[in-house]
Design an enzyme around this catalytic site. Structure first.
Site, mmCIF file in Angstrom:
data_model
loop_
_atom_site.group_PDB
_atom_site.id
_atom_site.type_symbol
_atom_site.label_atom_id
_atom_site.label_comp_id
_atom_site.label_asym_id
_atom_site.label_seq_id
_atom_site.Cartn_x
_atom_site.Cartn_y
_atom_site.Cartn_z
ATOM 1 N N CYS A 102 -18.377 -13.033 4.327
ATOM 2 C CA CYS A 102 -18.993 -12.336 5.570
ATOM 3 C C CYS A 102 -19.286 -13.236 6.581
ATOM 4 O O CYS A 102 -19.675 -12.999 7.738
ATOM 5 C CB CYS A 102 -19.887 -11.408 5.309
ATOM 6 S SG CYS A 102 -19.316 -10.046 4.056
ATOM 7 N N HIS A 158 -26.273 -23.552 2.300
ATOM 8 C CA HIS A 158 -25.407 -22.988 1.257
ATOM 9 C C HIS A 158 -25.968 -23.261 -0.213
ATOM 10 O O HIS A 158 -26.658 -24.232 -0.381
ATOM 11 C CB HIS A 158 -24.158 -23.987 1.337
ATOM 12 C CG HIS A 158 -22.990 -23.421 0.500
ATOM 13 N ND1 HIS A 158 -22.988 -22.821 -0.634
ATOM 14 C CD2 HIS A 158 -21.738 -22.980 1.029
ATOM 15 C CE1 HIS A 158 -21.617 -22.400 -1.105
ATOM 16 N NE2 HIS A 158 -21.174 -22.435 -0.057
ATOM 17 N N HIS A 191 -33.682 -11.101 20.877
ATOM 18 C CA HIS A 191 -32.806 -10.020 20.168
ATOM 19 C C HIS A 191 -32.337 -10.718 18.967
ATOM 20 O O HIS A 191 -32.416 -11.935 18.757
ATOM 21 C CB HIS A 191 -31.457 -10.065 21.188
ATOM 22 C CG HIS A 191 -31.764 -9.581 22.584
ATOM 23 N ND1 HIS A 191 -32.319 -8.066 23.063
ATOM 24 C CD2 HIS A 191 -31.536 -10.290 23.751
ATOM 25 C CE1 HIS A 191 -32.443 -8.210 24.281
ATOM 26 N NE2 HIS A 191 -31.996 -9.285 24.641
ATOM 27 N N HIS A 237 -26.371 -9.344 10.066
ATOM 28 C CA HIS A 237 -25.146 -9.031 9.625
ATOM 29 C C HIS A 237 -25.364 -7.294 8.747
ATOM 30 O O HIS A 237 -26.111 -7.126 7.956
ATOM 31 C CB HIS A 237 -24.620 -9.829 8.524
ATOM 32 C CG HIS A 237 -23.506 -9.425 7.708
ATOM 33 N ND1 HIS A 237 -22.524 -9.119 8.206
ATOM 34 C CD2 HIS A 237 -23.209 -9.203 6.387
ATOM 35 C CE1 HIS A 237 -21.602 -8.553 7.248
ATOM 36 N NE2 HIS A 237 -22.201 -8.936 6.137
ATOM 37 N N ASN A 286 -19.355 -1.746 7.568
ATOM 38 C CA ASN A 286 -19.796 -2.927 7.289
ATOM 39 C C ASN A 286 -18.188 -3.691 7.905
ATOM 40 O O ASN A 286 -17.303 -3.406 7.074
ATOM 41 C CB ASN A 286 -19.866 -3.123 5.862
ATOM 42 C CG ASN A 286 -19.937 -4.759 5.532
ATOM 43 O OD1 ASN A 286 -19.678 -5.675 6.408
ATOM 44 N ND2 ASN A 286 -20.474 -5.200 4.214
#
Lengths: 497, 458
Positions: free
Chosen positions: A225, A304, A388, A392, A425
């Site tokens: 995602c 990562h 703002h 996700h 989603n």
């Protein structure tokens, strides 16, 4: 007791003013320092009088060589500065796909299909129902046509036709909005994690719109995602190398081939949450776009955590014991997401936080290391750095967790929650639906900073910081145009099905 | 054993997919709709309708189906009862009876393709094959997940379209099922819903001073609702259906009395013929008429729900004459008395009795049931698209209310004249053979639209 409350109240007010004063002092330190220096110089000049100033001037011994050298020096320094400055990357405009109303899936229909298809596994159906009740989704989310059939027919043909439907519609809208000719596209990046046919989806786009033969096309698959921001990062790097170019990014997730047919609980979750959606984004580094572009990309930070085994295995695609392929979500997903976020914040903090917050964080860090490890770690206030937030919309738990960690108010996470409610989603494109929500509410002003946070399998946490380039008028079209007036809605903790 | 005369045709209808169509706007969740007494009494039955459309234009396969699916979604916005699901709940005063919970689940839609054209199909099909154009599923063991309405759209490969609608009789009668299709057609063609449905309970009696008196309608229901076992002479004989077109029954009958309708004449005709086919010499077969009482109760035709009553025909005089035309005239008069005599108070008495006394569904035993749908034609044609012409409507009602034989009188879609009628006759095979050969019936020059196929070893 009013008397006891008064001291608390007045002390908290005092604290607030102290904090404000401190912030103002540290944030504008340099300018505050400049004022006394200028005052001193002015006083000196006044004190010296005109003849003394002339004497000082004459003593500097200006001659031609000296003058020329200093001029060249100045020109040289400024050229080096301008050349080494990275090109500004603009986000000209973007379009989100609005699914047709005929693809709508209310909860009752979803549960009914589940029950009819998984007739012999009532426990799995019960589990799905409980997920759906607490999911934060609404009754207007959409699934692709192939999943509406009883039983669903997730063939490759259907997957391709879903891809064509979502991608081409979004791109057509984008071309219309930005007056872009397909032949002017220099870079094309398509990201879709779970569907990767041959030829790739980017080849499908090139074929449909007859793009140039020397186009630089990329197809990112398997990256989860957070792939949307990875594509933005890739586009940014390419736009540094190629001057005067346009880049189109298509972020989507194709739901059709990934319908899990088994009954392993941890793998049934994606069936309940993932919905159809896509976004097409136009980025460029043309100087002429600085008037019409909506946003400027300020920072992009990728973190990562794959080196850690627990993070690597937490979102894992595998076969269950009956041979059905599905995505296994581990139970400590939230904890891992929190860690990834912390790592990301550590990198992005110094880039975006005002000096006062950074100083406080440094002081608390020094204090914890040297004086007393039991001091609470200071969590910087990101609300000072951004107007703002686009988190996700991976699920209600993700948004709740981030709201808690970053100490955000309900209004800050409203875009994320409402996107989850209206569209579900939609994976990598959800950030763009959230941004569109903020614009549709008329809250986006020139100079506002937006923080987009995406999580993905791996485990990755990517952040993008955008600065609004011009005040955006409420759009007349777009995915929210027909329903923005109904939002925000109250989403109950549990919807009784 | 010789093989059947029935040609073994390979399946001409090919199922493409089954899905659920939902409304485009979410419904207000959790609303419970109650059924009226007329609804409860029809519970074990179901209705199937087939609408045939012929076309002059060639279309892409699947194109019209997609359009219909989308317009159906818009139509369903006005039908929250149709997209809801059955629940049995006690709320307050009502005991444990069926109700509809509007949960937005949608209706099942089946898409199919058929070979040939509509005309070829209609010429060669029988009841079993025709029912392939209408999908129906009996109640699932979990009623909450069972769709009460089923829509099937079948595209004919060489041109034409068939729309099949089936639904449980608990929610709708043939009148409002046909109105549903009309509303859907209007919306598809004009994007405007001309006759949106009305959902409300039956209005209470207007003047409460009327005393409950015994009337024939009520006694019929009292008897029929207590029929629990199927009557003994519902034979193992196979029930077959034929469709007949009567071009002008009024002229043939020579009736010049005012107020007689083609329905009354055709019901009388079938009663006489079936009586002879049953071998009854001096008596007429038991017959019930199914009549729409919306107008009587001052309800609009778009009232959605059951509003048709079954009234048994009583023969006041014993049969003595051998002259069949006289016999026909007598039967028609008796039928006319029934339709004329049905008035507001009679029906309201029935409603009140049903509310207070009855929990059982109605069964028509082995009566011949004649259903009056002849007023379902409208001056405005029912079209989904400009070039789709409605060529035929078939209607089936199945369940204990269908009795021992059925005659459904429908308006004719062909331009034979305003008095022409299509009658779908369902009888045991032995009786059907005799009825079709009856010279009285033949004197009305019926055109055979749909045959039944004989089994040789019967």
């Amino acid at each position: 007791m009013p008397r006891e409350q008064m001291p608390e109240f007045s002390s908290s007010v005092k604290l607030k003013y102290v904090k404000l004063g401190f912030q103002y002092l540290v944030d504008h330190f340099l300018s505050l320092l400049l004022i006394p220096i200028m005052a001193i110089i002015a006083i000196e000049l006044l004190r010296m009088g005109p003849e003394e100033i002339l004497n000082v001037w004459k003593s500097l011994h200006f001659d031609l060589v000296y003058l020329l050298c200093s001029c060249f020096f100045v020109i040289f320094i400024s050229s080096v500065y301008f050349i080494s400055k990275p090109r500004t990357v603009y986000l000209v405009d973007y379009c989100c796909y609005k699914p047709p109303v005929s693809c709508r899936v209310p909860f009752a229909t979803f549960m009914e299909h589940s029950r009819l298809i998984l007739n012999d596994k009532p426990k799995s159906v019960e589990f799905q129902m409980r997920i759906l009740e607490r999911s934060g989704l609404g009754e207007e989310t959409c699934l692709p046509p192939a999943i509406h059939y009883i039983p669903p027919t997730p063939t490759m043909d259907e997957a391709r036709s879903e891809a064509q439907m979502v991608i081409f519609t979004a791109m057509d809208d984008l071309f219309k909005k930005t007056d872009l000719m397909p032949k002017d596209i220099d870079i094309l990046i398509v990201n879709c994690s779970l569907f990767s046919p041959t030829p790739s989806l980017s080849a499908m786009v090139i074929n449909k719109y007859k793009l140039r033969s020397n186009i630089k096309s990329f197809n990112l698959s398997g990256m989860g995602c957070s792939a949307g921001l990875i594509s933005v990062d890739l586009a940014r790097d390419l736009l540094q190398v190629h001057p005067n170019s346009n880049a189109i990014i298509v972020s989507t997730e194709i739901i059709t081939p990934n319908y899990y047919k088994g009954n392993e609980r941890a793998m049934l979750l994606p069936n309940c949450l993932f919905r159809m959606g896509s976004a097409a984004i136009l980025m460029s580094n043309h100087r002429s776009d600085r008037w019409r572009a909506k946003y400027k990309l300020s920072h992009l930070v990728r973190t990562h955590r794959g080196a850690d085994d627990k993070s690597y295995y937490c979102v894992y695609e595998q076969e269950d014991k009956d041979g059905n392929i599905g995505i296994n979500l581990s139970k400590d997903l939230m904890a891992i997401a929190g860690e990834a976020l912390k790592a990301n914040i550590t990198t992005i903090g110094p880039l975006v936080l005002p000096a006062s917050e950074q100083l406080l964080f440094l002081l608390s860090l020094i204090g914890r290391k040297i004086f007393n490890p039991k001091w609470k770690p200071y969590i910087p206030d990101f609300k000072l750095a951004f107007e703002h937030f686009c988190i996700h919309a991976g699920g209600r738990a993700v948004i709740d967790e981030l709201q808690k960690n970053l100490q955000l108010s309900g209004e800050h996470v409203e875009a994320s929650r409402m996107t989850l409610h209206r569209f579900g989603n939609t994976s990598s494109s959800s950030l763009w639906y959230e941004l569109s929500y903020i614009e549709s509410k008329g809250r986006m002003r020139r100079g506002d900073r937006v923080w987009q946070i995406a999580f993905g399998s791996g485990f990755k946490c990517n952040s993008a910081v955008w600065k609004c380039n011009r005040t955006i008028k409420t759009p007349k079209d777009g995915p929210w145009s027909d329903c923005i007036d109904r939002y925000p809605v109250f989403i109950p903790e549990v919807v009784k099905l | 054993m010789l093989l059947k005369e029935k040609t073994i045709m390979e399946d001409r209808v090919r199922l493409i997919c089954k899905r659920t169509v939902v409304s485009t706007k979410p419904v207000e969740q959790g609303r419970l709709y109650r059924f009226s007494v007329f609804d409860h009494v029809m519970e074990p039955n179901h209705i199937r309708l087939v609408y045939y459309y012929r076309t002059s234009k060639t279309r892409e396969p699947g194109e019209i189906t997609k359009k219909l699916r989308e317009s159906l979604a818009y139509t369903l916005n006005c039908y929250p009862i149709v997209t809801g699901r059955l629940v049995k709940e006690t709320d307050g005063t009502e005991e444990n009876r069926w109700k509809v919970k509007s949960n937005d689940a949608g209706v099942r839609m089946v898409e199919a393709r058929a070979t040939g054209t509509v005309e070829e199909w209609r010429r060669s099909v029988n009841r079993e094959e025709e029912l392939k154009l209408v999908h129906w599923e009996d109640m699932y063991h979990l009623p909450y997940y069972w769709s009460t309405f089923y829509v099937q759209v079948t595209e004919f490969e060489s041109g034409g379209l068939a729309i099949g609608l089936s639904c449980t009789h608990l929610l709708a009668d043939p009148v409002c099922a046909m109105m549903f299709i009309r509303t859907w057609a209007d919306l598809t063609l004009t994007r405007n819903m001309m006759t949106p449905p009305l959902f409300h309970s039956l209005p209470p009696r207007r003047f409460t001073s009327h005393k409950l008196s015994n009337n024939q309608l009520l006694s019929h229901y009292i008897r029929s609702c207590s029929l629990t076992a199927p009557p003994s002479n519902v034979t193992e004989d196979r029930m077959v259906t034929t469709t007949l077109l009567f071009p002008d029954p009024m002229v043939q009958a020579g009736e010049n009395e005012q107020g007689i309708s083609p329905f009354e004449i055709l019901s009388g005709l079938l009663c006489v013929c079936v009586s002879r086919a049953k071998g009854k010499r001096n008596e007429l077969t038991d017959m019930s008429l199914c009549l729409d009482v919306r107008k009587l109760l001052r309800l609009d035709q778009s009232y959605f729900g059951n509003c048709m009553v079954y009234h048994k025909v009583h023969y006041s005089k014993p049969v003595t004459t051998k002259d069949r035309l006289l016999l026909l005239s007598y039967v028609v008069k008796e039928i006319h008395n029934v339709t004329k005599g049905l008035d507001y108070d009679t029906v309201m008495d029935l409603v009140e009795w049903l509310s207070s006394n009855n929990n059982n569904p109605i069964s028509n035993g082995s009566d011949l049931v004649c259903i009056n749908l002849e007023n379902m034609a409208n001056s405005r044609p029912m079209m989904f698209e400009e070039d789709l012409m409605l060529s035929h409507v078939s209607c089936y009602v199945e369940g204990p209310v269908a009795g021992g034989g059925q005659a459904i009188v429908l308006p004719s879609q062909l331009s034979e004249g305003p008095m022409s009628r299509v009658v779908m006759v369902t009888l045991p095979q032995r009786e059907m053979v005799k009825v079709l050969e009856d010279e009285l019936l033949q004197s009305f020059s019926p055109v055979l639209l749909m045959e039944y196929t004989k089994l040789l070893n019967q």
